[in-house]
Design a protein around this motif. Structure first.
Motif, PDB file in Angstrom:
ATOM      1  N   GLY A   1     -17.568  40.668  45.079  1.00 49.22           N
ATOM      2  CA  GLY A   1     -17.707  41.921  45.816  1.00 49.22           C
ATOM      3  C   GLY A   1     -17.126  43.080  45.030  1.00 49.22           C
ATOM      4  O   GLY A   1     -16.855  42.968  43.830  1.00 49.22           O
ATOM      5  N   THR A   2     -16.909  44.204  45.725  1.00 47.12           N
ATOM      6  CA  THR A   2     -16.375  45.405  45.086  1.00 47.12           C
ATOM      7  C   THR A   2     -14.987  45.710  45.638  1.00 47.12           C
ATOM      8  O   THR A   2     -14.787  45.747  46.862  1.00 47.12           O
ATOM      9  N   TYR A   3     -14.045  45.934  44.726  1.00 42.30           N
ATOM     10  CA  TYR A   3     -12.646  46.149  45.095  1.00 42.30           C
ATOM     11  C   TYR A   3     -12.075  47.245  44.198  1.00 42.30           C
ATOM     12  O   TYR A   3     -12.797  47.879  43.419  1.00 42.30           O
ATOM     13  N   ILE A   4     -10.762  47.456  44.274  1.00 46.72           N
ATOM     14  CA  ILE A   4     -10.078  48.356  43.349  1.00 46.72           C
ATOM     15  C   ILE A   4      -8.786  47.700  42.884  1.00 46.72           C
ATOM     16  O   ILE A   4      -8.295  46.749  43.506  1.00 46.72           O
ATOM     17  N   ILE A   5      -8.254  48.201  41.777  1.00 49.23           N
ATOM     18  CA  ILE A   5      -6.912  47.816  41.348  1.00 49.23           C
ATOM     19  C   ILE A   5      -5.938  48.650  42.177  1.00 49.23           C
ATOM     20  O   ILE A   5      -5.983  49.889  42.140  1.00 49.23           O
ATOM     21  N   ASP A   6      -5.069  47.974  42.946  1.00 45.67           N
ATOM     22  CA  ASP A   6      -4.198  48.744  43.845  1.00 45.67           C
ATOM     23  C   ASP A   6      -2.714  48.605  43.538  1.00 45.67           C
ATOM     24  O   ASP A   6      -1.886  49.290  44.158  1.00 45.67           O
ATOM     25  N   SER A   7      -2.344  47.721  42.596  1.00 50.59           N
ATOM     26  CA  SER A   7      -0.930  47.632  42.206  1.00 50.59           C
ATOM     27  C   SER A   7      -0.830  46.775  40.949  1.00 50.59           C
ATOM     28  O   SER A   7      -1.811  46.171  40.511  1.00 50.59           O
ATOM     29  N   ARG A   8       0.370  46.704  40.389  1.00 49.51           N
ATOM     30  CA  ARG A   8       0.592  45.877  39.196  1.00 49.51           C
ATOM     31  C   ARG A   8       2.004  45.317  39.219  1.00 49.51           C
ATOM     32  O   ARG A   8       2.889  45.850  39.894  1.00 49.51           O
ATOM     33  N   ASN A   9       2.195  44.234  38.462  1.00 54.53           N
ATOM     34  CA  ASN A   9       3.484  43.544  38.485  1.00 54.53           C
ATOM     35  C   ASN A   9       3.896  43.182  37.063  1.00 54.53           C
ATOM     36  O   ASN A   9       3.317  42.289  36.442  1.00 54.53           O
ATOM     37  N   ARG A  10       4.917  43.865  36.567  1.00 50.77           N
ATOM     38  CA  ARG A  10       5.432  43.591  35.225  1.00 50.77           C
ATOM     39  C   ARG A  10       6.301  42.337  35.199  1.00 50.77           C
ATOM     40  O   ARG A  10       6.557  41.776  34.138  1.00 50.77           O
TER      41      ARG A  10
ATOM     42  N   SER B   1       5.539  39.467  36.660  1.00 50.57           N
ATOM     43  CA  SER B   1       4.673  38.375  37.114  1.00 50.57           C
ATOM     44  C   SER B   1       5.076  37.046  36.486  1.00 50.57           C
ATOM     45  O   SER B   1       5.600  36.999  35.368  1.00 50.57           O
ATOM     46  N   GLY B   2       4.820  35.981  37.206  1.00 49.49           N
ATOM     47  CA  GLY B   2       5.033  34.643  36.650  1.00 49.49           C
ATOM     48  C   GLY B   2       3.952  34.272  35.651  1.00 49.49           C
ATOM     49  O   GLY B   2       3.984  33.193  35.059  1.00 49.49           O
ATOM     50  N   TYR B   3       2.997  35.193  35.479  1.00 50.84           N
ATOM     51  CA  TYR B   3       1.889  34.976  34.549  1.00 50.84           C
ATOM     52  C   TYR B   3       1.820  36.151  33.573  1.00 50.84           C
ATOM     53  O   TYR B   3       0.798  36.812  33.451  1.00 50.84           O
ATOM     54  N   HIS B   4       2.941  36.406  32.938  1.00 58.69           N
ATOM     55  CA  HIS B   4       3.125  37.434  31.913  1.00 58.69           C
ATOM     56  C   HIS B   4       3.065  38.848  32.493  1.00 58.69           C
ATOM     57  O   HIS B   4       4.035  39.598  32.430  1.00 58.69           O
ATOM     58  N   LEU B   5       1.913  39.214  33.026  1.00 57.43           N
ATOM     59  CA  LEU B   5       1.691  40.558  33.569  1.00 57.43           C
ATOM     60  C   LEU B   5       0.458  40.470  34.449  1.00 57.43           C
ATOM     61  O   LEU B   5      -0.476  39.724  34.149  1.00 57.43           O
ATOM     62  N   SER B   6       0.440  41.223  35.551  1.00 57.42           N
ATOM     63  CA  SER B   6      -0.725  41.133  36.430  1.00 57.42           C
ATOM     64  C   SER B   6      -1.038  42.479  37.063  1.00 57.42           C
ATOM     65  O   SER B   6      -0.165  43.331  37.221  1.00 57.42           O
ATOM     66  N   VAL B   7      -2.326  42.649  37.399  1.00 57.83           N
ATOM     67  CA  VAL B   7      -2.759  43.786  38.212  1.00 57.83           C
ATOM     68  C   VAL B   7      -3.443  43.207  39.444  1.00 57.83           C
ATOM     69  O   VAL B   7      -4.187  42.227  39.355  1.00 57.83           O
ATOM     70  N   HIS B   8      -3.181  43.802  40.597  1.00 59.45           N
ATOM     71  CA  HIS B   8      -3.645  43.254  41.867  1.00 59.45           C
ATOM     72  C   HIS B   8      -4.998  43.832  42.251  1.00 59.45           C
ATOM     73  O   HIS B   8      -5.236  45.041  42.144  1.00 59.45           O
ATOM     74  N   ILE B   9      -5.888  42.956  42.715  1.00 60.13           N
ATOM     75  CA  ILE B   9      -7.210  43.353  43.201  1.00 60.13           C
ATOM     76  C   ILE B   9      -7.154  43.430  44.727  1.00 60.13           C
ATOM     77  O   ILE B   9      -6.564  42.565  45.386  1.00 60.13           O
ATOM     78  N   SER B  10      -7.805  44.433  45.296  1.00 57.12           N
ATOM     79  CA  SER B  10      -7.678  44.720  46.737  1.00 57.12           C
ATOM     80  C   SER B  10      -8.482  43.770  47.630  1.00 57.12           C
ATOM     81  O   SER B  10      -9.096  44.200  48.613  1.00 57.12           O
ATOM     82  N   TYR B  11      -8.493  42.502  47.281  1.00 59.20           N
ATOM     83  CA  TYR B  11      -9.070  41.495  48.166  1.00 59.20           C
ATOM     84  C   TYR B  11      -8.053  41.182  49.257  1.00 59.20           C
ATOM     85  O   TYR B  11      -6.855  41.073  48.961  1.00 59.20           O
ATOM     86  N   PRO B  12      -8.466  41.004  50.532  1.00 56.46           N
ATOM     87  CA  PRO B  12      -9.844  41.027  51.035  1.00 56.46           C
ATOM     88  C   PRO B  12     -10.291  42.436  51.424  1.00 56.46           C
ATOM     89  O   PRO B  12      -9.491  43.239  51.892  1.00 56.46           O
ATOM     90  N   ASN B  13     -11.595  42.700  51.240  1.00 52.32           N
ATOM     91  CA  ASN B  13     -12.140  43.955  51.756  1.00 52.32           C
ATOM     92  C   ASN B  13     -12.656  43.717  53.181  1.00 52.32           C
ATOM     93  O   ASN B  13     -12.500  42.619  53.737  1.00 52.32           O
TER      94      ASN B  13
ATOM     95  N   VAL C   1      -6.492  50.105  32.460  1.00 53.98           N
ATOM     96  CA  VAL C   1      -6.961  50.023  33.848  1.00 53.98           C
ATOM     97  C   VAL C   1      -5.872  50.551  34.783  1.00 53.98           C
ATOM     98  O   VAL C   1      -4.975  49.810  35.197  1.00 53.98           O
ATOM     99  N   PRO C   2      -5.917  51.815  35.139  1.00 54.89           N
ATOM    100  CA  PRO C   2      -4.922  52.367  36.070  1.00 54.89           C
ATOM    101  C   PRO C   2      -5.225  51.942  37.505  1.00 54.89           C
ATOM    102  O   PRO C   2      -6.318  51.461  37.817  1.00 54.89           O
ATOM    103  N   ASN C   3      -4.249  52.108  38.365  1.00 56.23           N
ATOM    104  CA  ASN C   3      -4.487  51.856  39.785  1.00 56.23           C
ATOM    105  C   ASN C   3      -5.615  52.760  40.275  1.00 56.23           C
ATOM    106  O   ASN C   3      -5.715  53.927  39.878  1.00 56.23           O
TER     107      ASN C   3
END
Length: 295
Positions: free
Chosen positions: A204-213, A215-227, A285-287
């Motif tokens: 589907g279609t989402y946005i990047i809404d946050s990020r985590n420096r 993260s337990g997986y090096h670095l992550s950006v959050h996808i706005s699931y669920p829409n 990829v900015p928020n």
């Protein structure tokens, strides 16, 4: 024709002759695959018993051209048959010898043609290999140039396109491809995510809404699931839609795996890339960036 004659092998000289013992040994050696020893025995006979020389020459010609003889010598075989035809014109083996000469000449011609074709094939293979090496070198140069261009970019991407079937993430700016990445998906990758714990990657279609420096997986950006569509589907199913869908790197402590991580789908529904790739993605990829996830 040559095979049908050669396959019969050698036979005994008339047992009534004094040469039968040596002939027996020669024939035994032939049957044992000891062709040089067999020829040696026949040479002993031909030196002492000219009366059977035509038959011995024929036998020797057969051995020299025998397919299983790894030391076969077509030229010596032809010489034996030619000597028989020349010196023993009334021999019962004369016609067979003439036929053998013709057949062996044909075999020699075919062998030369095959050898020439094999040489040509090998030459072509080497040429193709050389071209492949040139292509690889050119691709490496292109990739290096792309990396340099990418490093000079300052404008962020305005869209992240994730194609699940192709296992590909693409950064886009005004429809132009900035860079693509090989990805790993959830362990149950086919179809859209429907509920918490199904190990599926959303569609589907989402946005990047946050990020985590951190993260337990090096670095992550959050996808706005669920829409809204995802929530409605989960409600109809009477389940929780789940959440925490990220684009992230490799699990901390396992960064040495590198790009090979993408050989299997290993996440719980997230999209994974190598750590250095995650650094690039986070930078561009900015928020608020649109994320489209296709089947």
């Amino acid at each position: 024709m040559i095979t049908s004659i050669l396959i019969c092998g050698c036979s005994y000289i008339d047992p009534g002759l004094q040469t039968r013992s040596i002939s027996q040994e020669a024939n035994d050696f032939f049957n044992q695959g000891k062709y040089e020893a067999s020829l040696s025995k026949y040479e002993q006979i031909i030196e002492k018993h000219l009366a059977v020389a035509d038959r011995i020459l024929f036998e020797m010609g057969i051995i020299y051209a025998y397919p299983r003889n790894e030391q076969k010598d077509y030229q010596k075989s032809i010489e034996c048959f030619q000597k028989l035809v020349r010196d023993y014109p009334d021999s019962e083996y004369r016609l067979d010898s003439q036929m053998m000469i013709l057949q062996i000449h044909n075999v020699i011609i075919k062998d030369k043609i095959i050898a020439a074709q094999q040489t040509q094939i090998e030459t072509s293979r080497q040429e193709v290999k050389g071209k492949e090496n040139e292509i690889i070198t050119l691709q490496e140069r292109i990739e290096t140039l792309e990396q340099k261009i990418f490093a000079l970019r300052t404008d962020p991407a305005d869209k992240v396109l994730i194609e699940k079937k192709e296992r590909r993430l693409t950064l886009l700016l005004k429809g132009e491809v900035i860079k693509t990445y090989k990805i790993a998906l959830g362990g149950n990758p086919v179809g859209p995510k429907e509920r918490q714990g199904d190990n599926k990657t959303p569609e589907g279609t989402y946005i990047i809404d946050s990020r985590n420096r951190d993260s337990g997986y090096h670095l992550s950006v959050h996808i706005s699931y669920p829409n809204e569509k995802d929530r409605l589907r989960a409600k109809e199913l009477g389940v929780s839609p789940g959440g925490d869908i990220m684009i992230h790197g490799i699990k901390n402590g396992l960064s040495w795996v590198g790009a090979s991580h993408a050989e299997v789908d290993w996440t719980k529904g997230c999209i994974a890339v190598a750590d250095e790739e995650m650094e690039e993605i986070a930078k561009f990829v900015p928020n608020g960036t649109i994320v489209e996830i296709r089947p």
